[in-house]
Design an enzyme around this catalytic site. Structure first.
Site, PDB file in Angstrom:
ATOM      1  CB  THR A  70      -0.903  -0.110   1.157  1.00  0.00           C
ATOM      2  OG1 THR A  70      -1.937  -1.179   0.819  1.00  0.00           O
ATOM      3  CG2 THR A  70      -1.752   1.165   1.345  1.00  0.00           C
ATOM      4  CE1 TYR A 157      -7.284   5.308   6.108  1.00  0.00           C
ATOM      5  CE2 TYR A 157      -6.311   4.314   7.949  1.00  0.00           C
ATOM      6  CZ  TYR A 157      -7.124   4.302   6.996  1.00  0.00           C
ATOM      7  OH  TYR A 157      -7.719   3.112   6.617  1.00  0.00           O
ATOM      8  CG  ASP A 193      -6.333  -4.252   1.279  1.00  0.00           C
ATOM      9  OD1 ASP A 193      -5.479  -4.496   0.523  1.00  0.00           O
ATOM     10  OD2 ASP A 193      -5.701  -3.757   2.532  1.00  0.00           O
ATOM     11  CG  ASP A 238      -3.038   0.059  -2.916  1.00  0.00           C
ATOM     12  OD1 ASP A 238      -3.901  -0.620  -3.305  1.00  0.00           O
ATOM     13  OD2 ASP A 238      -2.802   0.237  -1.760  1.00  0.00           O
ATOM     14  CG  HIS A 239      -1.776  -3.489  -3.548  1.00  0.00           C
ATOM     15  ND1 HIS A 239      -3.130  -4.158  -3.275  1.00  0.00           N
ATOM     16  CD2 HIS A 239      -1.666  -2.768  -2.608  1.00  0.00           C
ATOM     17  CE1 HIS A 239      -3.425  -3.873  -1.973  1.00  0.00           C
ATOM     18  NE2 HIS A 239      -2.532  -2.860  -1.751  1.00  0.00           N
TER      19      HIS A 239
HETATM   20  P1  AMP Z   1      -1.667  -3.291   3.471  1.00  0.00           P
HETATM   21  O1  AMP Z   1      -1.111  -3.690   4.652  1.00  0.00           O
HETATM   22  O2  AMP Z   1      -0.661  -2.934   2.431  1.00  0.00           O
HETATM   23  O3  AMP Z   1      -2.776  -3.971   2.905  1.00  0.00           O
HETATM   24  O4  AMP Z   1      -2.286  -1.928   3.756  1.00  0.00           O
HETATM   25  C1  AMP Z   1      -3.630  -1.364   3.904  1.00  0.00           C
HETATM   26  C2  AMP Z   1      -3.982  -0.614   5.016  1.00  0.00           C
HETATM   27  O5  AMP Z   1      -3.333   0.556   4.817  1.00  0.00           O
HETATM   28  C3  AMP Z   1      -5.223  -0.489   4.968  1.00  0.00           C
HETATM   29  O6  AMP Z   1      -6.200  -1.276   5.777  1.00  0.00           O
HETATM   30  C4  AMP Z   1      -5.750   1.062   5.720  1.00  0.00           C
HETATM   31  O7  AMP Z   1      -6.037   0.872   6.943  1.00  0.00           O
HETATM   32  C5  AMP Z   1      -4.241   1.333   5.958  1.00  0.00           C
HETATM   33  N1  AMP Z   1      -3.946   2.820   5.771  1.00  0.00           N
HETATM   34  C6  AMP Z   1      -4.072   3.488   4.452  1.00  0.00           C
HETATM   35  N2  AMP Z   1      -3.943   4.814   4.495  1.00  0.00           N
HETATM   36  C7  AMP Z   1      -3.348   5.095   5.564  1.00  0.00           C
HETATM   37  C8  AMP Z   1      -2.885   5.959   6.342  1.00  0.00           C
HETATM   38  N3  AMP Z   1      -2.719   7.077   5.736  1.00  0.00           N
HETATM   39  N4  AMP Z   1      -1.958   5.994   7.400  1.00  0.00           N
HETATM   40  C9  AMP Z   1      -1.990   4.637   8.154  1.00  0.00           C
HETATM   41  N5  AMP Z   1      -2.902   3.551   7.516  1.00  0.00           N
HETATM   42  C10 AMP Z   1      -3.406   3.774   6.223  1.00  0.00           C
HETATM   43 ZN    ZN Z   2      -3.169  -1.420  -0.416  1.00  0.00          ZN
HETATM   44 ZN    ZN Z   3      -3.927  -4.944   1.587  1.00  0.00          ZN
END
Ligand code: AMP
Ligand code: ZN
Ligand code: ZN
Length: 398
Positions: A70, A157, A193, A238-239
């Site tokens: 992300t 956020y 996601d 993003d993916h």
């Molecule tokens: P991932 O672990 O790569 O799937 O990241 C996705 C998570 O990133 C989502 O569940 C969001 O809660 C978190 N996220 C998105 N934007 C933000 C942000 N600005 N600050 C902190 N966490 C975030």
């Molecule tokens: Zn993501």
């Molecule tokens: Zn994710």
């Protein structure tokens, strides 16, 4: 005399009122991220609003940058720089210049520290310098004082802020008088996601999340139309997302004693630092062929990944075969549902791209996500900074 003055006022009001209603609004550029919206979700027949934007404008598939996580990819999209060059090399990272701390997206103390973000300049800062006002309804990095600057309107956020409220916030910004109205705005949704991780990409829960976000985008489009606000809308992800399960697990503990390594990241890829003094042993155990996983020193990763020159990239990067999960000891998260972070050539990591009123039409094919940045800058009318992008989407407009 009084009567004449009031008559004059009345006629002035009469002539100025319609003029105000018909104020020629400049188009706003709105960048929407639907986290984890895999490119092919758009073909499920459950997105009337996104599909309409795509049919009237353009669609494509965004190839994320590696690692397909992300934070690195949201920052790539707004800087045009791949993670090696934008400094956000992972959702979790260490930096030898800041020993003893770990950047992690869930830890505000580090995640909000400009130290990690200052290697690049996001679009909203460059736009601001050129006098173009931005407003961010969430975007990784937007709440950080990067180069000591935040967008004029930004919010900390908070996943609990409802989606209708997020859309209404953007619409409220657009109701402002012209001099404090943003010309560039971001909007972010995480539910697709979240459902993808918990229930897998083919679940009813993912479809429900997709429908919900699509409906909110419909609300946004309708709200903008109702106020006569033209908009150039770019929708990205993003993916993608890929199904995982407990039967496809690679256990690092089977190869090396865990105290010898620091596992900065595990899952679809693992970022591994040898603990002090264990370099040779860790290299010997990991830098050899494995089933369902390829490990490389960061200097020896395939060139196509454009990854490994930044000191924040861990010494050894292991990438799992798509669908497999690399663990260091017992899982800290359930190995089920879905995951992302795999090689960016995995077709299931491809992400959504829809562009409306952006001078693009038809299917633009597979595009590296760094190419969104020059397109955004073109749409807001500000010269882009040098980046890793080739300008493919900008050229496609002509
Ligand atoms: P991932 O672990 O790569 O799937 O990241 C996705 C998570 O990133 C989502 O569940 C969001 O809660 C978190 N996220 C998105 N934007 C933000 C942000 N600005 N600050 C902190 N966490 C975030
Ligand atoms: Zn993501
Ligand atoms: Zn994710």
């Amino acid at each position: 005399m009084i009567r004449f003055a009031s008559l004059l006022l009345f006629s002035l009001l009469l002539t100025s009122a319609p003029a105000q209603a018909q104020e020629a609004r400049k188009p706003v550029t709105i960048l929407i991220s639907i986290d984890g919206f895999r490119a092919d979700y758009l073909d499920r027949g459950i997105t009337p609003n996104l599909s309409r934007l795509a049919a009237e404008g353009a669609r494509g598939k965004l190839r994320p940058s590696f690692p397909t996580k992300t934070f690195p990819n949201h920052y790539a999209i707004v800087t045009g720089k791949r993670p090696d060059n934008n400094g956000i090399t992972g959702n979790n990272m260490l930096d030898p210049r800041r020993p003893g701390v770990k950047f992690s997206l869930g830890d505000p103390k580090q995640a909000l520290d400009p130290f990690w973000w200052d290697e690049a300049e996001p679009a909203w800062i460059t736009a601001g310098k050129a006098g173009v006002r931005s407003a961010t309804m969430f975007w990784p990095g937007s709440e950080v004082a990067i180069h000591e600057v935040r967008p004029p309107d930004w919010l900390r956020y908070d996943e609990h802020v409802g989606y209708a409220q997020r859309v209404n916030t953007v619409l409220d910004w657009m109701r402002r008088p012209a001099d404090i109205r943003p010309a560039f705005a971001t909007l972010y949704f995480e539910a697709v996601d979240g459902a993808g991780h918990e229930f897998g990409p083919d679940s009813a829960e993912v479809n429900a999340a997709i429908s919900n976000v699509d409906a909110r985008i419909g609300d946004l489009v309708a709200g903008l139309a109702a106020m006569g606000q033209p908009a150039q809308i770019i929708v990205v992800a993003d993916h993608g997302m890929r199904a995982i399960d407990e039967s496809r697990v690679i256990q690092l503990a089977d190869m090396i004693d865990l105290p010898s390594i620091i596992a900065v990241e595990t899952g679809p890829y693992a970022a591994i630092e040898p603990a002090a003094g264990t370099d040779d042993r860790v290299a010997k155990a990991l830098l050899k062929p494995h089933d369902h996983m390829t490990c490389n020193r960061r200097e020896e990763l395939p060139e196509r990944l454009h990854y490994g020159r930044n000191p924040r990239v861990a010494a050894i990067i292991c990438i799992a075969e798509p669908g497999w999960s690399i663990l260091a000891g017992p899982p800290t998260w359930p190995v089920k549902g879905g995951a992302h972070g795999y090689d960016n050539q995995d077709p299931q990591m491809l992400a959504l791209f829809v562009a409306s009123n952006a001078g693009l039409s038809g299917d633009v094919g597979i595009i590296d996500n760094i190419e969104v940045y020059p397109l955004l800058m073109e749409l807001v009318g500000v010269a882009p900074l040098p980046s890793d992008a080739a300008g493919v989407l900008v050229k496609a407009r002509r």
